[in-house]
Each structure stands twice: as structure tokens, then as C-alpha cells.
Write a protein that holds these residues in place. Structure first.
Motif: not given
Length: 382
Positions: A78-83, A85-87, A118-122, A271-272
Motif C-alpha cells: 500500500s505504500a504507493e496508495k498512501v503516497a 493520498a498524502a500527495g 511536509k516531505r512531499y511539499i519539500q 512516481r505519484i
């Protein structure tokens, strides 16, 4: 704005947790040296007798090897699905609030989600948003000293509150009341929008998905939340200038999976990115798709009627809340939408481990719902 909002007597935050300080700063008083844990049965009786849940801690569930393996398997799947959603959430926060935003994660389920945002935005937008983890407690409200500290440190920023997921929406309601109280007391306007990774209860307008799936960070307690306990608020431990408290379980550093979870999910951001931006744009163009209808509460009322449950707080809907029931409460039974739901493997494993009956409950909005065993009338935990 009232000057006491910026009072400087607030105690400096403790250096706690296993996350990097560049990922999050916990605005929590360190209570690590104090014994606060009570056994599950003892704690359940105390809660249902009127002792507030924030005055004590559960004994942290030590998962079996099979359960730890399930966490790793679920994370892999599920890591890609979580990523994604976080994105989506990160993109929506940027579009709604702008780059001058402080992320305020609600400890402890919100903390890893706030770090991912935070990491995605960064990584994607090259903006380093301040990120704190603060306490909010049903029946007692939000940590006002933490709010004052963030506004003092970042006077030109807006605060965006972040949590992991929604169940019945109880914490969202506490947040709404807390923001109104801050306005009355200090004259400061806060946005009570609660950004969540998953919103199966339809209680939020800023979310990554409304699918009730297993977020791997819901599988475990402190070992996926920076080794931090639940938050504590007790008059003999927390003074007027203190933050709410928590314990840092340093003794479990060798078992900590907190940063592994963050690093694994974050590795999918490149990727996402396009999908996250596209989904956020769709939500912007179709705001009716993000309306908070509180649809899930109808399920709760039906369950209460069908099972003769007077106290709504004994019904815990959604994968995240059901996991909590099995890990630290005295569960009566687990209701599921269907037994072959792939989101329920860890729920079924935990239920078997604790000898809790599982029943199929058709037409459930959520994937599952945990029901706490009623012991006696009284206050129960959010």
C-alpha cells in the motif's frame, strides 16, 4: 489580538521522539520517567466509570512476529496508495492555505501523516513548511500552549491541522469547538479544517481518499509513531505553562519502524506527483465531491439500534479505529462489510489473537467497525 497569546512563559519543548527534528518537533512535555500505564481491563473499567482516558495510558501492545510481518507486507502493498493520498492532501493544503503554512499534526496518529505531507511539499515544491505535533483530547480540547507557541514562532503563517483518518468525526468536532474557544479567549482566528489522509466518515473537506483502507501506520502504536505514547493531561503532571504530556519509549528503539514507514512511502513521491496534482485539481473544480456530509454517522445509528448500544462512544468505525479497539480496549465484537475485504487482514489476525467474534454487517459505509464491550455507564475514550 490579545497580548497574552504571545506570552513567553510557556516551557520550551522537549527533545523527544525517534523522528528527525527536521521532520517534526513534538510540542509535548516529556513524562517518560512516570508510570502511567494501566492494564487493559483495569483501564477500560476506569474509563467507563468516569476517569478521563487522558489521565492514564494503555499498556502498549507488543505485536507478534506474524503481526509485524503483516505490517511489512501491508506497507509493501500500500505504500504507493498512501503516497498518492498524502500527495493529494499536500497539494490541497498548498492551494487552500499557501506556502506560509504551519503543519500541526494531532498526536499521535496524525504525526506520520504530517511528516509525509511536509516531505512531499519539500520534495515536489521545494517549500520547507514548519511541522509540529500537538495534543488534542476529547472532552478537554486542544493544547492552547502549543497553539500559542506556534503563533509566536510563526506570526505570519496560517495553521493547518492534520490527522491520520476520520472515524465518527469526534476529533473534528473537538477541533471546531477548540478554534471557537481560541477566538473567544485570545481573539485569534484559526481554520478548523482538518486535513486527513483518509476520510471514510465523510467528516473532512481536505482528504486524500475516502476509501477505508489500511494505512500501515494504523497497524502499530508507538513503534510507528516516533516511539511516542498517547498524550496525557493531568493537573498533577501538567502545569499552566506546560504542553500536554507524553512518554518517549526510548527502550524500544531497536523495534522502531517509524522512519522505515516514512522513507518507504516517501520513495514513491516522484512516481505519484502527476496523479496527486490531477486529483487535487479535480477536487478544486468539483467542490461538491469534497463536501463533509457526515454520511458515516448514519451507520453508527443503525448499529446502535441493531445491537442495543446506548453510548455512541462504544462504537468505533473504520479500519483505523477498529485497530485501536483491538490494540488497547476491551472489544466485544467486530463488524465487517465482507470477510474477503483485503483491507481487513490485520483486523482478522488481531481478532483471532484476542478471541473476538467477527460478524458480517451488510451495507456498511466503512470496511469494519469495532464495538467496545460495555462494562458500566460512564465516560469512554474518543
Amino acid at each position: 489580538m490579545k497580548t497574552e497569546l504571545f506570552a513567553k512563559e510557556i516551557q520550551a519543548p522537549s527533545a523527544v521522539g525517534s523522528y528527525s527534528p527536521t521532520d517534526v518537533q513534538f510540542l509535548l512535555k516529556d513524562l517518560s520517567d512516570i508510570t502511567l500505564e494501566r492494564g487493559t481491563e483495569d483501564r477500560e473499567e476506569a474509563i467507563q466509570s468516569g476517569v478521563h482516558y487522558s489521565e492514564m495510558l494503555p499498556v502498549e501492545y507488543q505485536p507478534t512476529d506474524d503481526y509485524i510481518q503483516l505490517f511489512h507486507d501491508t506497507l509493501e502493498e500500500s505504500a504507493e496508495k498512501v503516497a498518492t493520498a498524502a500527495g493529494v492532501v499536500a497539494e490541497l493544503i498548498l492551494r487552500k492555505r499557501g506556502k506560509h503554512t504551519v503543519l500541526a499534526s494531532l498526536a499521535r496518529a496524525g504525526t506520520p501523516i504530517g511528516i509525509l505531507i511536509k516531505r512531499y511539499i519539500q520534495e515536489v515544491h521545494h517549500i520547507d513548511m514548519p511541522h509540529y505535533s500537538i495534543s488534542i483530547i476529547r472532552g478537554k480540547g486542544i493544547d492552547e500552549n502549543a497553539i500559542r507557541y506556534m503563533l509566536y514562532k510563526h506570526p505570519d503563517h496560517e495553521i493547518q491541522f492534520v490527522d491520520g483518518w476520520t472515524g465518527k468525526g469526534a476529533i473534528r468536532k473537538v477541533l471546531v469547538d477548540a478554534c471557537a474557544h481560541m477566538k473567544d479567549k485570545y481573539g485569534v482566528s484559526l481554520n478548523d479544517d482538518l486535513a486527513v489522509l483518509a476520510d471514510p466518515g465523510y467528516c473532512s473537506e481536505t482528504f486524500g481518499t475516502r476509501e477505508d483502507f489500511l494505512i500501515p501506520s494504523a497497524c502499530l502504536n508507538s513503534t510507528v509513531s516516533g516511539l511516542m505514547s498517547r498524550t496525557v493531561l493531568r493537573d498533577d503532571l501538567i502545569g499552566p505553562n506546560d504542553f500536554h504530556g507524553a512518554k518517549f519509549y526510548k527502550e524500544w528503539l531497536s523495534k522502531d519502524l517509524s522512519n522505515l514507514f516514512i522513507d518507504k512511502v516517501s520513495s514513491y513521491f516522484n512516481r505519484i506527483e502527476a496523479t496527486a496534482k490531477e486529483t487535487a485539481s479535480f477536487f478544486e473544480l468539483h467542490p461538491e465531491q469534497t463536501e463533509a456530509t457526515w454520511k458515516g454517522i448514519q451507520d453508527i445509528k443503525r448499529i446502535q439500534q441493531d445491537y442495543g448500544i446506548d453510548d455512541v462512544n462504544l462504537v468505533k468505525p473504520g479500519v483505523g479505529e477498529t485497530t485501536r479497539v483491538l490494540l488497547r480496549r476491551v472489544p466485544w465484537k467486530i463488524l465487517v462489510d465482507r470477510l474477503d475485504n483485503p483491507n481487513l487482514r490485520h483486523i482478522l489476525l488481531l481478532a483471532e489473537d484476542r478471541d473476538v467474534s467477527v460478524e458480517v454487517y451488510p451495507n456498511l459505509t466503512y470496511s469494519c467497525c469495532g464495538i467496545i464491550k460495555p462494562l458500566r455507564k460512564g465516560e469512554v475514550e474518543a
